[in-house]
Design an enzyme around this catalytic site. Structure first.
Site: not given
Length: 361
Positions: A289, A169, A26, A305, A240, A296-297
């Site tokens: 998403w 996005y 990914n 989200f 996403e 989130e990371w």
């Protein structure tokens, strides 16, 4: 690479009777960029001027890491196709994080910069897996710094994906840094391109919680068209697409639950996607998403989200307004387009052969 191949083989053998769509990696471009160029993701390797890490070489390591990921993917695909595909009947692909890039100006150098931005971010991954080598723009500007594939590796990589996963996005401007002065960035490893969401003091779209994610719905249609054209309309999935909200200790839960802007985001991006499908893009699916607010990371829980609100103290999930809208979109507000381009309402459970379902609102 051998460790990854072994891991993939275990997964195919253990879960292949239930899994029909495999993604090997990914967002490999995201990992190479933020893990080894800027050092903000694990393992946190970088060098000046890209970041302040204890170890790393931002001009070299991202290229090596990507090279190894591409070879690992190709090996996993070979294992699946040779040993499992005939019996399990699945497909295998990779997912790309893909901004849409617009030229910063109408000048030819910025138009070329936008093309280089695609090459150094998207085609960097997909060109080897479809065409057998890195983009010519990367070969030209990076020269011997860019690793080479042997003839055997090139043959193994070529056509090693059955589909492309697209995480999209936002859209950014791309500015040339070869013939123009750039206030920051724009180094060789970045294709001599500076990307920004602002031009002459005006944002490219409405801002969201993520400082690089702006609401630019037309970018969805354009990025799908780019993949369609460059990769011979290979099957695609939008894996996403979504909009983030800021999360704070004193947040207004009611405002987060009544997420009208998220509804408008998905409506506008899905409409843009529908136009791409109408123009012939082979898009097989769309994933919002995300199902729920999550980690989130490196931003942790500061961005939301999700279609479901999560109380991070109790972990209780509460549907946001967008859940009702998305449910209605999927079950009640569907039209079909036949081969003559005529649209009609229908019940979503009724099957029509050789027709693609799209939202045309």
């Amino acid at each position: 690479m051998q460790d990854f191949a072994h891991f993939a083989d275990v997964c195919f053998r253990s879960f292949g009777d239930r899994v029909k769509y495999w993604v090997t990696i990914n967002e490999p471009n995201h990992l190479a960029d933020f893990g080894y160029l800027r050092g903000t993701y694990a393992p946190g390797r970088c060098s000046a001027p890209f970041g302040n890490c204890s170890q790393g070489n931002s001009e070299v390591e991202p290229l090596i890491v990507m090279h190894n990921m591409i070879l690992s993917h190709a090996k996993a695909t070979e294992i699946y196709r040779n040993n499992y595909k005939a019996k399990q009947g699945g497909s295998i692909g990779v997912i790309i994080h893909a901004f849409m890039y617009e030229p910063f100006s109408d000048n030819e150098v910025d138009v070329e910069a936008a093309a280089r931005a695609f090459a150094f971010n998207v085609a960097w991954v997909l060109d080897p897996l479809v065409h057998g080598d890195y983009p010519r723009e990367m070969r030209y500007y990076l020269g011997p710094q860019l690793p080479n594939f042997s003839a055997g590796e090139a043959n193994q990589m070529k056509r090693s994906i059955d589909f492309i996963g697209v995480n999209h996005y936002s859209t950014l401007y791309a500015k040339d840094c070869i013939y123009s002065n750039c206030e920051s960035g724009g180094y060789a490893i970045e294709g001599f391109v500076f990307t920004t969401g602002e031009r002459n003091g005006v944002l490219i779209g409405e801002p969201t919680a993520n400082p690089r994610f702006y609401v630019v719905p037309t970018g969805m249609e354009k990025i799908i068209e780019y993949f369609k054209r460059r990769y011979n309309n290979m099957p695609m999935f939008v894996t996403e697409n979504g909009m983030s909200q800021i999360s704070t200790p004193n947040e207004n839960v009611n405002e987060l639950l009544n997420d009208y802007k998220r509804i408008e985001f998905h409506k506008s991006y899905l409409s843009s996607l529908a136009r791409a499908i109408k123009d012939g893009a082979d898009v097989r699916g769309y994933f919002a998403w995300s199902f729920m607010d999550n980690f989130e990371w490196q931003c942790g829980y500061s961005f939301r989200f999700g279609l479901h609100y999560v109380d991070y103290t109790t972990l209780k999930r509460t549907p946001k307004l967008s859940v009702s809208w998305y449910r209605n979109f999927l079950t009640e507000n569907i039209t079909y387009m036949n081969q003559e381009g005529i649209t009609r309402n229908h019940h979503p459970n009724k099957k029509y052969k050789n027709r693609k379902y799209i939202d045309v609102e």
